[in-house]
Scaffold this active site. Structure first.
Site, PDB file in Angstrom:
ATOM      1  CG  ASN A   5      -6.990 -15.828 -48.158  1.00  0.00           C
ATOM      2  OD1 ASN A   5      -6.095 -16.368 -48.792  1.00  0.00           O
ATOM      3  ND2 ASN A   5      -8.234 -16.275 -48.178  1.00  0.00           N
TER       4      ASN A   5
ATOM      5  CG  HIS B  21     -14.043 -16.783 -55.663  1.00  0.00           C
ATOM      6  ND1 HIS B  21     -15.263 -16.667 -55.026  1.00  0.00           N
ATOM      7  CD2 HIS B  21     -13.199 -17.371 -54.778  1.00  0.00           C
ATOM      8  CE1 HIS B  21     -15.157 -17.167 -53.802  1.00  0.00           C
ATOM      9  NE2 HIS B  21     -13.920 -17.601 -53.626  1.00  0.00           N
TER      10      HIS B  21
ATOM     11  CB  SER C 159      -8.558 -16.734 -55.111  1.00  0.00           C
ATOM     12  OG  SER C 159      -9.429 -17.614 -55.807  1.00  0.00           O
TER      13      SER C 159
ATOM     14  CG  HIS D  23      -7.380 -13.173 -53.259  1.00  0.00           C
ATOM     15  ND1 HIS D  23      -7.004 -13.948 -52.192  1.00  0.00           N
ATOM     16  CD2 HIS D  23      -8.594 -13.641 -53.656  1.00  0.00           C
ATOM     17  CE1 HIS D  23      -7.936 -14.845 -51.940  1.00  0.00           C
ATOM     18  NE2 HIS D  23      -8.919 -14.683 -52.822  1.00  0.00           N
TER      19      HIS D  23
ATOM     20  CE  LYS E  83     -10.032 -13.522 -50.004  1.00  0.00           C
ATOM     21  NZ  LYS E  83     -11.410 -13.473 -49.492  1.00  0.00           N
TER      22      LYS E  83
END
Length: 397
Positions: free
Chosen positions: A50, A136, A182, A210, A241
């Site tokens: 990521n 998530h 994600s 993200h 990330k």
């Protein structure tokens, strides 16, 4: 009284996990996390990290971490409410709030800590939380830990969401969603979602884990890209990330920050993030804010990889993000394909339940600004070859 030992019980449970095709194991990375790296002693193109801007191995971040350690030591020593509140925590929070054009910001130790901290703190018995079905695990667990009633709506379906809002009145109602999902790489219509929440008096929370760094003006995220960042009560971001470091943050009003300091258990009862990480994250933020060239390189790499997949008759979204999933279906074929790719020098992780719904196992490809175009084209060829030589797998759906 149990007739088996705890260890025997553990073995039985692991055997059941293995039989279901859901066993997971750790792989060893030697050296820095990078677009091309050493995995279990093998050189691989990394398509499952990521690190969207390639900052995890950036020398400026390493130097900043060293400088932070020299100045403030290696650890915070305790929770921030006891004796662990370092000036670097406050500088980073102020810098993040200014970047996100919000009044205030509060650091958490991870995105999981943030979501499992803020939702139980904010939502309580008698409240309702509307949650996207593909949220998530950290958002799902945050909803479960709260005493609010959770109502799950179909992924990105605003019609279904509105029906459920109308059918579930309450004095206080919240909404929790990701801005860039994600495992699917898609972005919901955040402007329409925000308008719907305003119209029905629902208080929305968005997880931009993200998206921040990779999308929007100065990398502010998908809500800023849609022009509706101010419509959300709280916005969650991560440094683990695109920032290339570790930790997370929640941005919003000053009253939100004050409330979370007093009620978010995952903030109150944990040691503060280490000062070297704060120093590295501050340097990452400087790079991100001036990093339009990195975001443009990321966009070019996304288009390069998606086009290479299409040229080899593999599907790619019309408007792909830096997360591109290829759905296989069942766990066994998914992990067989994952192993085929590894043998060909491409590391792309197979994703299985409970991370994704049953029947939706996939290979998740993640693109970084640090990838070379030649590596992405090579990877697409290897994906095609692995797919064609693999037996017993239906076409991607």
């Amino acid at each position: 009284m149990s007739r088996i030992s705890a260890n025997a019980w553990f073995r039985d449970q692991c055997d059941a996990i293995r039989a279901a095709g859901l066993e997971r194991r750790l792989r060893r990375v030697a050296g820095a996390h990078a677009a091309v790296m050493s995995l279990d002693g093998q050189r691989v193109i990394n398509l499952c990290g990521n690190d969207y801007l390639g900052l995890a191995s950036h020398p400026r971040l390493a130097e900043a971490m060293i400088s932070g350690a020299r100045e403030s030591g290696s650890g915070s020593g305790s929770s921030r409410l006891i004796a662990g509140n370092n000036r670097l925590h406050e500088i980073l929070e102020q810098s993040l709030a200014e970047w996100q054009q919000e009044d205030a910001c509060l650091l958490f130790n991870s995105g999981y800590h943030a979501n499992t901290g803020i939702l139980p703190a904010l939502a309580r018995e008698g409240h309702v939380i509307f949650s996207d079905e593909l949220n998530h695990a950290s958002l799902v667990d945050g909803c479960r830990l709260s005493r609010a009633r959770t109502v799950v709506y179909r992924h990105g379906d605003l019609g279904d969401l509105e029906d459920r809002i109308k059918a579930n009145p309450a004095e206080v109602r919240w909404l929790a969603t990701e801005s860039l999902f994600s495992m699917d790489g898609d972005i919901p219509n955040l402007a329409a979602l925000a308008e719907l929440c305003v119209r029905h008096g629902v208080w929305p929370i968005v997880d931009e884990a993200h998206a921040v760094g990779a999308i929007g003006p100065e990398g502010q995220g998908a809500a800023a890209e849609a022009g509706v960042s101010g419509a959300f009560v709280a916005r969650v971001g991560t440094m683990g990330k695109a920032f290339g470091t570790f930790g997370s943050f929640v941005c919003g009003g000053a009253d939100l920050r004050a409330f979370l300091i007093n009620r978010a258990r995952t903030f109150i009862f944990t040691t503060g993030l280490p000062p070297p990480l704060m120093s590295a994250s501050l340097e990452a933020l400087r790079i991100i804010r001036s990093g339009e060239d990195l975001r443009q390189r990321l966009k070019r790499n996304i288009q390069c990889f998606a086009q290479a997949l299409r040229e080899h008759d593999l599907p790619a979204p019309e408007r792909p993000s830096h997360i591109i999933p290829l759905i296989v279906g069942d766990p066994g074929p998914t992990m067989e394909l994952c192993q085929q790719l590894l043998r060909r020098g491409v590391y792309a992780q197979g994703i299985r339940p409970p991370t994704v719904p049953a029947g939706k196992c996939r290979i998740r490809f993640s693109i970084s600004a640090s990838h070379g175009e030649e590596d992405l084209i090579f990877a697409a060829r290897q994906i095609t070859a692995a797919w064609r030589e693999k037996d017993g797998v239906r076409a991607f759906s």
